[in-house]
Design an enzyme around this catalytic site. Sequence first.
Site, PDB file in Angstrom:
ATOM      1  N   GLU A   1       0.841  -1.196   0.000  1.00 43.71           N
ATOM      2  CA  GLU A   1       0.000   0.000   0.000  1.00 43.71           C
ATOM      3  C   GLU A   1       0.875   1.245   0.000  1.00 43.71           C
ATOM      4  O   GLU A   1       1.062   1.910   1.019  1.00 43.71           O
ATOM      5  CB  GLU A   1      -0.969  -0.069   1.177  1.00 43.71           C
ATOM      6  CG  GLU A   1      -1.900  -1.274   1.029  1.00 43.71           C
ATOM      7  CD  GLU A   1      -2.941  -1.424   2.134  1.00 43.71           C
ATOM      8  OE1 GLU A   1      -2.930  -0.622   3.083  1.00 43.71           O
ATOM      9  OE2 GLU A   1      -3.753  -2.356   2.045  1.00 43.71           O
TER      10      GLU A   1
ATOM     11  N   HIS B   1     -14.781 -10.979   6.160  1.00 47.41           N
ATOM     12  CA  HIS B   1     -13.941 -11.666   7.140  1.00 47.41           C
ATOM     13  C   HIS B   1     -12.643 -10.884   7.323  1.00 47.41           C
ATOM     14  O   HIS B   1     -11.680 -11.107   6.596  1.00 47.41           O
ATOM     15  CB  HIS B   1     -13.577 -13.076   6.650  1.00 47.41           C
ATOM     16  CG  HIS B   1     -14.723 -14.034   6.633  1.00 47.41           C
ATOM     17  ND1 HIS B   1     -14.676 -15.216   5.937  1.00 47.41           N
ATOM     18  CD2 HIS B   1     -15.950 -13.990   7.234  1.00 47.41           C
ATOM     19  CE1 HIS B   1     -15.824 -15.866   6.117  1.00 47.41           C
ATOM     20  NE2 HIS B   1     -16.616 -15.140   6.896  1.00 47.41           N
TER      21      HIS B   1
ATOM     22  N   GLU C   1      -9.247   3.548  -0.180  1.00 41.10           N
ATOM     23  CA  GLU C   1      -9.320   3.766   1.277  1.00 41.10           C
ATOM     24  C   GLU C   1      -8.281   4.781   1.769  1.00 41.10           C
ATOM     25  O   GLU C   1      -8.435   5.352   2.839  1.00 41.10           O
ATOM     26  CB  GLU C   1      -9.150   2.438   2.018  1.00 41.10           C
ATOM     27  CG  GLU C   1      -7.771   1.831   1.837  1.00 41.10           C
ATOM     28  CD  GLU C   1      -7.575   0.507   2.583  1.00 41.10           C
ATOM     29  OE1 GLU C   1      -8.539  -0.034   3.122  1.00 41.10           O
ATOM     30  OE2 GLU C   1      -6.434   0.025   2.615  1.00 41.10           O
TER      31      GLU C   1
END
Length: 757
Positions: free
Chosen positions: A182, A425, A519
Amino acid sequence: MIFKRLIAIVAAAAALWSCGGAGNRVQTIEGETITSPDGHLKLVFALAQDGTPMYSLDKDSLKVVLPSKLGFALFDNGGDLQTGFTVKEVTRDSFDEVWEPVWGEEAQIRNHYNELLVALGREDGTAMNLRFRLYDDGLGFRYEFPVENKLTYFSVKEELTEFAMTGDHTAWWIPGDYDTQEYNYTESRLSEVRGKYEGMRIHNASAEGFSPTGVQTALQLKTDDGLYLNIHEAEVVDYPTTNLELDDKNFVFRTWLTPDAEGVKGRLQAPCKTPWRTVMVVEKAVDVLASRLILNLNEPCAIEDVSWIHPVKYMGVWWEMITGKSAWSYTDDYPSVQLGVTDYSKAKPHGRHGANNENVRRHIDFAAENGFDAILVEGWNEGWEDWYGHKKDFVFDFQTPYPDFDIAALNEYAHSKGIRLVMHHETSSSTLNYERFIEPAYDLMNKYGYNSVKSGYVGDIIPYGEHHYSQPLINHYLLCIKKAAEHHIMVNAHEAVRPTGLCRTWPNLIGNEAAMGTEYRAGIHAGHATVLPFTRLQGGPMDYTPGIFEMDMSRIVPTEHGKMQMTIANQLGIYVTFYSPLQMAADFPEHYQRFMDAFQFIKDVAVDWDKSVYLDAEPGAYIVTARHPKLASLNKAQESVATLKDGKKNAVSGAAKYVYALPENATTADLARAKARDVWYVGGVNDENAREVLVAFDFLKPGVNYEADIYLDGDDADYEIAPQSYKIEKRTLTSADSLTVRMARGGGFAISLRELL
Ligand code: NOJ
Ligand code: CA
């Protein structure tokens, strides 16, 4: 058996030794050769004087990879698995087939290569083979350890595969890391990596770099001769993922594998093989995007019945947690919670829990009204109060909903509206715990009719000391994919390893994050999205979660600062630019309600294609792509819900309705008529510099009129000043037309084209 010893010819003349960028490196070797099917690429294999295997790669008269060493350093067998080899046998082969992916950028993929298999051996009985496959657009090679071998069990200290470059190429890179991908991409010369490395490292819940000149695969490069190179890996199975360590004096990369908790970089047992090492070599940037090298090097589909796998266009109760508007957790009463101990029925809800019945229903309604297939709901299960930062093992059981999430009723409600819920999950990186609960967790999904799961691996890995990309973790991710396939579940794993084409073999792996996605909000540089298709997406689709229409985060949570560095038209363009059979419209329903005319494109656009045309591109600058939807996949998601409801079928799926502009009450006969119309989508994404691109529509059927909805950056659009400025134009276009399109700073565009009947 042919016993041959191939000697690298090191001509005495100093001319063969470079004094330039490539340092004191032999420039040419002579040995066994193969060429690509079109004859332009040439691979040479040879043994150096000391028996070290070497290879080089040329394109016509240009050198691409200078003679580079192959081999390993081991923890056992005396350590050296590089020198002292002789060639035992050389075998050549060629292969040409067309295969059909379950989903993809095109309906048919040609897999055409020439192969060279070199069986190497040592006097002591050690055997190691090298298999090279040369395609028109690049090279793949791997090590294979046959069963007849002195080596049986062995542990890798280093894989010593080199990629010796010819000079100080331009690179689009992210810092090498054992735990995260990321990062924003940087464009620089190879010689500048060291100077920029520290500046590119940002905080992540789990990160471990290893060298100021370490970079990640897939690495995009451009030579001063104008060649586009891409170094990557394919089919990473039971072996760690590699980074590339750059010798920035000589411009030589070397594989740098991710170590396990004991520092071992691969525990092997013959017979076995390593992942493919790949070097793509093409003349145009668009050819990188069109390359199927990585997919082709993977094994064919291992799932017999793929009828349950389908593309998914989804929304979610998600962005509100990411932006801080709501929470994954349920209560503030218990800062520490324990599985099976904490009694949530006694807890006072803090009132910010996103995954509550009412909110989920609201999202289901909006998704159904607008033709989506699914709703992701995060924070539905107990355990989020202390899920992060404590390295907890037993963090979630993936089965127990919070008191305000009625799992049975919500799934039933969703199905009644033609929507599936997407399971979530978050493993919190306790893979131990996930494997503990995976069977009952997937059983629960089957029970309630979930057919896809988003998993996540935030934080440091448990078992402690392991890394996100070490061999045990590679095995964990594949275990989950295989188990999911047994349960007819599609997987979208976040923070898991970057894909290396395994989706060809396991097409239920419909998405991965494995890069910096939406995000990161204001942390993503404008232009990031113009690199990802060259790098991260080479290995498989990305769940980038685009579609953000409100870029000013302070309008969502006043204490949040920062504006996302893109325009609305850019967000629309991403749906065509980034191939993924799983596409999210990530923003809130209420944000889309403010811009319903722009949202129309997200509703319309298909997510699975039978043809893709890469019109124009330059990494780190812009990408323009045209795609033609795959008709067969349009109804699949809805059919899967219909099957669930005992065969009660919706006449026409949401997606098909919008792709073909059909009315709400359309029948299957209307759909059949509409399907006779030709449909195309075009998308463009741009970096931080405003630019114009010329879009030629010569991919359309000649002599046919198309009605085009054109979504453009507004005249004043600019990611910093006016990110929400856009305009929509309607035109009639033919294959003879072309348009000059202006993309704003951080901008883009999108076009849908329908044949006029
Ligand atoms: C990180 C994932 O990338 C994000 O999508 C998810 O919402 C959080 N982890 C929580 O699981
Ligand atoms: Ca993430």
